[in-house]
Design a protein around this motif. Sequence first.
Motif, PDB file in Angstrom:
ATOM      1  N   GLU A 162       0.843  -1.203   0.000  1.00 26.48           N
ATOM      2  CA  GLU A 162       0.000   0.000   0.000  1.00 26.48           C
ATOM      3  C   GLU A 162       0.878   1.254   0.000  1.00 26.48           C
ATOM      4  O   GLU A 162       2.035   1.210   0.409  1.00 26.48           O
ATOM      5  N   LEU A 169      -6.323   4.458   4.925  1.00 27.32           N
ATOM      6  CA  LEU A 169      -7.032   3.334   4.299  1.00 27.32           C
ATOM      7  C   LEU A 169      -8.407   3.142   4.933  1.00 27.32           C
ATOM      8  O   LEU A 169      -9.360   2.744   4.270  1.00 27.32           O
ATOM      9  N   TRP A 173     -10.814  -1.233   5.242  1.00 27.90           N
ATOM     10  CA  TRP A 173      -9.535  -1.905   4.965  1.00 27.90           C
ATOM     11  C   TRP A 173      -9.065  -2.642   6.217  1.00 27.90           C
ATOM     12  O   TRP A 173      -8.647  -3.801   6.150  1.00 27.90           O
TER      13      TRP A 173
END
Length: 191
Positions: A162, A169, A173
């Motif tokens: 990522e 996020l 997530w």
Amino acid sequence: MRSGVVVAKLASRNPHKLEELRALLPGWELELLEADELPPEEGRTYFENAHAKALFGRRTGVPDAWLLGEDSGLEVEALGGAPGIRSARFAAPGEDPVAKLLAALGPVEGQARRARYVCELVCLSPGGGELRGTGTLGGRIAEEPRGSGGFGYDPVFVPDGEKLTVAELGGEWKRASSHRARAARALLDAM
Ligand code: IMP
């Protein structure tokens, strides 16, 4: 367990952990344990601390509930694995743990910024059974905090694969991929 529902108490003071674990354990009725104090984190491992919390909960007298103990932390390569099991106490009261971490790390680059989150869950059944789930999440420490989701070190933790921090996020997530999500899946598998 009543008709598939696991009534459980989480031996923690952390409402973020409660919220995350509620989403990760569908079919569980999970509440925070009502207790004035939790045992001091004196274990040498996450497992020992998680186990001590669950056992403490069991002894406070909620005989029909499952007891869930959780211990987690952040391990940073350049700090020799610190703050690790001391993550919650790394910063003094009133001090910002993220700022302290970035200051301790300094301007190191590459491999030295590598880190991982670890989560250990221990669950004691009303009948005396014991189950365990462990989860880890590898990543790196960002140069500066970004994002407003999650808690703790999430604004500076960038998971492997990522570009965004866990705080950027966000909750969805985290529910799918965090160290806590992985530990919860392992616990459910063990059940
Ligand atoms: P404890 O398990 O109560 O000892 O606290 C674990 C500490 O590790 C927290 O206070 C945070 O500093 C850190 N930590 C554990 N899990 C997370 C997470 O999901 N996000 C951010 N920080 C975390």
